[in-house]
Design a protein around this motif. Structure first.
Motif, PDB file in Angstrom:
ATOM      1  N   GLN A  15      49.854  42.115  24.997  1.00 40.53           N
ATOM      2  CA  GLN A  15      49.894  41.590  23.734  1.00 40.53           C
ATOM      3  C   GLN A  15      49.104  40.208  23.689  1.00 40.53           C
ATOM      4  OE1 GLN A  15      54.090  41.108  22.563  1.00 40.53           O
ATOM      5  NE2 GLN A  15      53.945  43.345  21.471  1.00 40.53           N
ATOM      6  N   ARG A  16      49.071  39.584  24.944  1.00 40.88           N
ATOM      7  CA  ARG A  16      48.248  38.359  25.302  1.00 40.88           C
ATOM      8  C   ARG A  16      46.643  38.587  25.389  1.00 40.88           C
ATOM      9  NH1 ARG A  16      50.377  35.068  30.356  1.00 40.88           N
ATOM     10  NH2 ARG A  16      51.983  36.863  30.536  1.00 40.88           N
ATOM     11  N   ARG A  17      46.267  39.816  25.945  1.00 42.26           N
ATOM     12  CA  ARG A  17      45.095  40.281  25.842  1.00 42.26           C
ATOM     13  C   ARG A  17      44.449  40.459  24.691  1.00 42.26           C
ATOM     14  NH1 ARG A  17      41.731  42.026  30.429  1.00 42.26           N
ATOM     15  NH2 ARG A  17      43.549  41.628  31.832  1.00 42.26           N
ATOM     16  N   ARG A  18      43.232  39.844  24.205  1.00 41.44           N
ATOM     17  CA  ARG A  18      42.871  39.894  22.977  1.00 41.44           C
ATOM     18  C   ARG A  18      41.500  40.802  22.876  1.00 41.44           C
ATOM     19  NH1 ARG A  18      46.841  39.503  20.153  1.00 41.44           N
ATOM     20  NH2 ARG A  18      47.975  37.397  20.389  1.00 41.44           N
ATOM     21  N   ARG A  19      40.493  40.568  23.536  1.00 41.73           N
ATOM     22  CA  ARG A  19      39.421  41.635  23.504  1.00 41.73           C
ATOM     23  C   ARG A  19      38.996  42.016  24.907  1.00 41.73           C
ATOM     24  NH1 ARG A  19      36.837  36.616  20.369  1.00 41.73           N
ATOM     25  NH2 ARG A  19      36.806  35.986  22.471  1.00 41.73           N
ATOM     26  N   THR A  20      39.344  41.474  26.000  1.00 45.00           N
ATOM     27  CA  THR A  20      38.712  41.779  27.166  1.00 45.00           C
ATOM     28  C   THR A  20      39.390  42.851  27.667  1.00 45.00           C
ATOM     29  OG1 THR A  20      40.433  40.380  28.586  1.00 45.00           O
ATOM     30  CG2 THR A  20      38.330  39.280  27.800  1.00 45.00           C
ATOM     31  N   VAL A  21      38.798  43.974  28.502  1.00 45.58           N
ATOM     32  CA  VAL A  21      39.213  45.038  29.378  1.00 45.58           C
ATOM     33  C   VAL A  21      38.882  44.851  30.660  1.00 45.58           C
ATOM     34  CG1 VAL A  21      39.201  47.469  29.298  1.00 45.58           C
ATOM     35  CG2 VAL A  21      38.949  46.415  27.036  1.00 45.58           C
ATOM     36  N   SER A  22      39.900  45.133  31.769  1.00 45.30           N
ATOM     37  CA  SER A  22      39.426  45.207  32.947  1.00 45.30           C
ATOM     38  C   SER A  22      39.818  46.286  33.575  1.00 45.30           C
ATOM     39  CB  SER A  22      39.806  43.918  33.457  1.00 45.30           C
ATOM     40  OG  SER A  22      41.133  43.542  33.462  1.00 45.30           O
ATOM     41  N   ALA A  23      39.716  46.506  34.960  1.00 47.86           N
ATOM     42  CA  ALA A  23      40.084  47.683  35.801  1.00 47.86           C
ATOM     43  C   ALA A  23      39.954  47.481  37.112  1.00 47.86           C
ATOM     44  CB  ALA A  23      39.216  48.938  35.400  1.00 47.86           C
ATOM     45  N   TYR A  24      40.704  48.160  37.910  1.00 49.80           N
ATOM     46  CA  TYR A  24      40.908  48.073  39.336  1.00 49.80           C
ATOM     47  C   TYR A  24      41.425  49.040  39.947  1.00 49.80           C
ATOM     48  CZ  TYR A  24      45.640  46.340  38.750  1.00 49.80           C
ATOM     49  OH  TYR A  24      46.920  46.034  38.445  1.00 49.80           O
ATOM     50  N   ARG A  25      41.068  49.241  41.094  1.00 47.11           N
ATOM     51  CA  ARG A  25      41.963  50.547  41.912  1.00 47.11           C
ATOM     52  C   ARG A  25      43.060  49.784  42.670  1.00 47.11           C
ATOM     53  NH1 ARG A  25      39.671  54.887  42.203  1.00 47.11           N
ATOM     54  NH2 ARG A  25      37.659  55.305  41.786  1.00 47.11           N
ATOM     55  N   ASP A  26      44.175  50.706  42.559  1.00 45.76           N
ATOM     56  CA  ASP A  26      45.400  50.341  43.180  1.00 45.76           C
ATOM     57  C   ASP A  26      45.815  51.730  44.100  1.00 45.76           C
ATOM     58  OD1 ASP A  26      47.938  49.544  44.059  1.00 45.76           O
ATOM     59  OD2 ASP A  26      48.643  49.675  42.053  1.00 45.76           O
ATOM     60  N   GLY A  27      45.161  51.766  45.098  1.00 43.10           N
ATOM     61  CA  GLY A  27      45.123  52.929  45.875  1.00 43.10           C
ATOM     62  C   GLY A  27      44.523  53.738  45.555  1.00 43.10           C
TER      63      GLY A  27
END
Length: 176
Positions: A15-27
């Motif tokens: 709910q805090r994120r407005r416009r940004t999208v991010s991604a990362y690997r977790d295993g």
């Protein structure tokens, strides 16, 4: 595309994120962080987009010494063919011990070392650094003849500006 598995994807809405999208690997899984208000269609679009970005980034990080040598060979054929074997290095490799320079060359033994810090930079920047070091095989100093050789690479000025910007942004004083 038989044989290519799509990774397990976990989407986390915020709910805090407005416009940004991010991604990362977790295993083995990929975590994609998106704004809570995204529709299912936007979520699907962004998951695909972020998987493509991660794959591209990981492809750049996987660059090998062999690929670096192939790049150097292509640059020699395009811009330094008139110098024959003088422009051909004995080895070209990535190194992790260069923090004050982008690359280095030892003309006496024909070795070129490229800093791992440029591995994920655009191809045209890597090509410029390679061209700079290849030119040192012909002219060891930074004189007018050397810079004329480097200038044969059409994106030289653009790449120098890019590297100067990276150095300034990181506060890293770099040598030529």
């Amino acid at each position: 595309m038989a044989g290519v598995r799509k990774p397990v994807v976990e989407v986390r809405r915020s709910q805090r994120r407005r416009r940004t999208v991010s991604a990362y690997r977790d295993g083995e899984r990929v975590v994609v962080l998106i704004p809570d208000q995204f529709s299912r269609a936007e979520e699907s679009e962004w998951v695909d987009r972020m998987l493509a970005r991660l794959a591209a980034r990981e492809g750049r990080l996987a660059r090998s010494d062999a690929e670096l040598l192939a790049r150097a060979t292509r640059l020699i054929k395009l811009y330094l063919a008139d110098h024959g074997t003088q422009a051909v290095p004995t080895s070209v490799r990535w190194v992790t011990n260069q923090n004050g320079r982008w690359g280095s060359c030892t003309p006496d033994d024909g070795t070129i070392r490229i800093s791992h810090r440029i591995r994920d930079m655009p191809d045209w920047v890597i090509d410029y650094v390679l061209m700079h070091e290849l030119a040192h095989l012909i002219v060891p100093s930074h004189n007018a003849r050397f810079w004329a050789l480097v200038a044969r690479y059409p994106k030289s000025e653009r790449a120098r500006g890019y590297l100067e910007g990276v150095a300034a942004a990181s506060g890293t004083p770099l040598t030529d």
